[in-house]
Design a protein around this motif. Structure first.
Motif, PDB file in Angstrom:
ATOM      1  N   LYS A  81      39.572  50.451  47.167  1.00  0.00           N
ATOM      2  CA  LYS A  81      38.538  49.465  47.251  1.00  0.00           C
ATOM      3  C   LYS A  81      38.460  49.047  45.789  1.00  0.00           C
ATOM      4  O   LYS A  81      38.652  49.659  44.770  1.00  0.00           O
ATOM      5  CB  LYS A  81      37.068  49.792  47.600  1.00  0.00           C
ATOM      6  N   LYS A  82      38.236  47.557  45.347  1.00  0.00           N
ATOM      7  CA  LYS A  82      37.968  46.847  44.187  1.00  0.00           C
ATOM      8  C   LYS A  82      36.937  46.146  44.032  1.00  0.00           C
ATOM      9  O   LYS A  82      36.236  45.331  44.822  1.00  0.00           O
ATOM     10  CB  LYS A  82      39.260  46.081  43.931  1.00  0.00           C
ATOM     11  N   SER A 122      30.023  54.759  45.973  1.00  0.00           N
ATOM     12  CA  SER A 122      30.809  53.500  46.817  1.00  0.00           C
ATOM     13  C   SER A 122      30.697  52.254  45.738  1.00  0.00           C
ATOM     14  O   SER A 122      30.269  52.414  44.701  1.00  0.00           O
ATOM     15  CB  SER A 122      29.993  53.067  47.848  1.00  0.00           C
ATOM     16  N   LEU A 123      31.440  51.186  46.028  1.00  0.00           N
ATOM     17  CA  LEU A 123      31.475  49.978  45.200  1.00  0.00           C
ATOM     18  C   LEU A 123      30.660  49.030  45.923  1.00  0.00           C
ATOM     19  O   LEU A 123      30.610  48.975  46.841  1.00  0.00           O
ATOM     20  CB  LEU A 123      32.815  49.465  45.094  1.00  0.00           C
ATOM     21  N   TYR A 124      30.048  47.960  44.968  1.00  0.00           N
ATOM     22  CA  TYR A 124      29.398  46.890  45.223  1.00  0.00           C
ATOM     23  C   TYR A 124      30.354  45.787  45.039  1.00  0.00           C
ATOM     24  O   TYR A 124      30.885  45.541  44.067  1.00  0.00           O
ATOM     25  CB  TYR A 124      28.298  46.746  44.551  1.00  0.00           C
ATOM     26  N   TYR A 170      38.540  50.197  40.278  1.00  0.00           N
ATOM     27  CA  TYR A 170      39.249  50.501  41.616  1.00  0.00           C
ATOM     28  C   TYR A 170      38.530  52.046  41.865  1.00  0.00           C
ATOM     29  O   TYR A 170      38.265  52.787  41.304  1.00  0.00           O
ATOM     30  CB  TYR A 170      40.617  51.094  41.409  1.00  0.00           C
ATOM     31  N   MET A 171      38.518  52.080  43.381  1.00  0.00           N
ATOM     32  CA  MET A 171      38.017  53.164  44.023  1.00  0.00           C
ATOM     33  C   MET A 171      39.008  53.713  45.037  1.00  0.00           C
ATOM     34  O   MET A 171      39.201  53.024  45.999  1.00  0.00           O
ATOM     35  CB  MET A 171      36.482  53.045  44.862  1.00  0.00           C
TER      36      MET A 171
END
Length: 190
Positions: A112-113, A134-136, A149-150
């Motif tokens: 995820k980006k 987590s990413l927003y 980056y996740m």
């Protein structure tokens, strides 16, 4: 990590576990917490920088590990614009007459980006990301920013996984894009 005065980017990897513990991926304590051994090699080139990583599950059990990579383009100024390009699946940054692109090559189960502004709002979002794992989603920002980056990995017993995060700076968008494509496709040897 040793500091290099010729750096154009700052790349940092952070490992995160479900117990909300996190630490730099090059920390020697990571292996004792997760049973995953991480080797990191940072390279500074004329075109930019890269961070090659290898992770090995040292246990007989299946393990999960989430890794965040933060990338800051040190030449970005207040006039800069950062964009997550969905068509190229990369980050683009424009500042003055310079352009930068970042990308990742990995065998993570999911990648995820997002791009966070380097201001109070962006730093609060990053803190929430690190707390929750987590990413927003934030696809575009003005001014100074950090690209995030996740990567979510699942390791079978004794499995080894590798990857590479890279960042390229140049004057022409087409030139930077072509080099990125070559690195991603394994045709360049940076």
């Amino acid at each position: 990590m040793r500091e290099n005065p010729n750096r154009t980017f700052h790349i940092q990897g952070i490992a995160w576990s479900k117990t909300n513990e996190y630490m730099p991926i090059h920390s020697e304590q990571l292996s004792s917490l997760t049973d995953i051994k991480v080797r990191v090699k940072e390279e500074v080139e004329g075109w930019g920088e890269s961070c090659v990583f290898e992770m090995e599950n040292m246990s007989k059990e299946t393990r999960r590990l989430k890794v965040f990579f933060l990338i800051e383009w040190l030449a970005c100024k207040e006039d800069g614009v950062g964009v997550l390009s969905l068509s190229k699946d990369t980050f683009w940054n424009y500042s003055g007459k310079r352009v930068a692109i970042t990308n990742i090559v990995s065998c993570a189960g999911s990648v995820k980006k997002t791009i966070y502004p380097l201001n109070l709002k962006g730093l609060k979002l990053w803190k929430k990301s690190l707390t929750k794992g987590s990413l927003y989603y934030y696809p575009i920002t003005n001014g100074l920013n950090m690209m995030v980056y996740m990567l979510d990995f699942t390791f079978k017993p004794f499995e080894v996984k590798q990857g590479k995060v890279y960042a390229i700076e140049g004057a022409m968008e087409e030139e930077v894009s072509n080099l990125s494509d070559r690195i991603k496709n394994g045709l360049a040897f940076p």
